[in-house]
Design a protein around this motif. Structure first.
Motif, short mmCIF file in Angstrom:
data_model
loop_
_atom_site.label_atom_id
_atom_site.label_comp_id
_atom_site.label_asym_id
_atom_site.label_seq_id
_atom_site.Cartn_x
_atom_site.Cartn_y
_atom_site.Cartn_z
N VAL A 34 -8.84 -4.99 6.98
CA VAL A 34 -10.07 -5.76 7.11
C VAL A 34 -10.48 -6.29 5.74
N PHE A 35 -10.30 -5.46 4.70
CA PHE A 35 -10.53 -5.89 3.32
C PHE A 35 -9.74 -4.97 2.40
N SER A 36 -9.72 -5.32 1.12
CA SER A 36 -9.00 -4.48 0.15
C SER A 36 -9.83 -4.33 -1.11
N LEU A 37 -9.51 -3.30 -1.87
CA LEU A 37 -10.18 -3.05 -3.14
C LEU A 37 -9.20 -3.24 -4.29
N GLY A 38 -8.45 -4.30 -4.24
CA GLY A 38 -7.48 -4.58 -5.29
C GLY A 38 -6.22 -3.75 -5.12
N ALA A 39 -5.82 -3.08 -6.19
CA ALA A 39 -4.56 -2.34 -6.18
C ALA A 39 -4.70 -0.92 -5.62
N ILE A 40 -5.89 -0.53 -5.21
CA ILE A 40 -6.11 0.82 -4.69
C ILE A 40 -5.68 0.88 -3.23
N SER A 41 -4.84 1.85 -2.92
CA SER A 41 -4.35 2.03 -1.56
C SER A 41 -5.39 2.75 -0.70
#
Length: 62
Positions: A34-41
């Motif tokens: 749905v969304f991402s926080l950059g490089a954090i898995s």
């Protein structure tokens, strides 16, 4: 005196629990793309939520 201190302690742990649930939901949404926080898995975000919850439970028992 005991009662007020105990009530404040329970309230603190309720707040910690709510924070960890919110972090877990964010990780779930990240896992569903749905969304991402950059490089954090999403795995690490979920791990962070459970570590916070585990620390709170251990401190409660102390």
């Amino acid at each position: 005196m005991w009662r007020g201190s105990r009530h404040e302690s329970q309230r603190t742990y309720q707040i910690v629990f709510i924070i960890t649930v919110v972090i877990a939901v964010i990780a779930l949404l990240m896992g569903l793309s749905v969304f991402s926080l950059g490089a954090i898995s999403a795995f690490w975000v979920m791990t962070l939520a459970y570590v916070i919850l585990a620390v709170a439970c251990l401190l409660r028992g102390a």
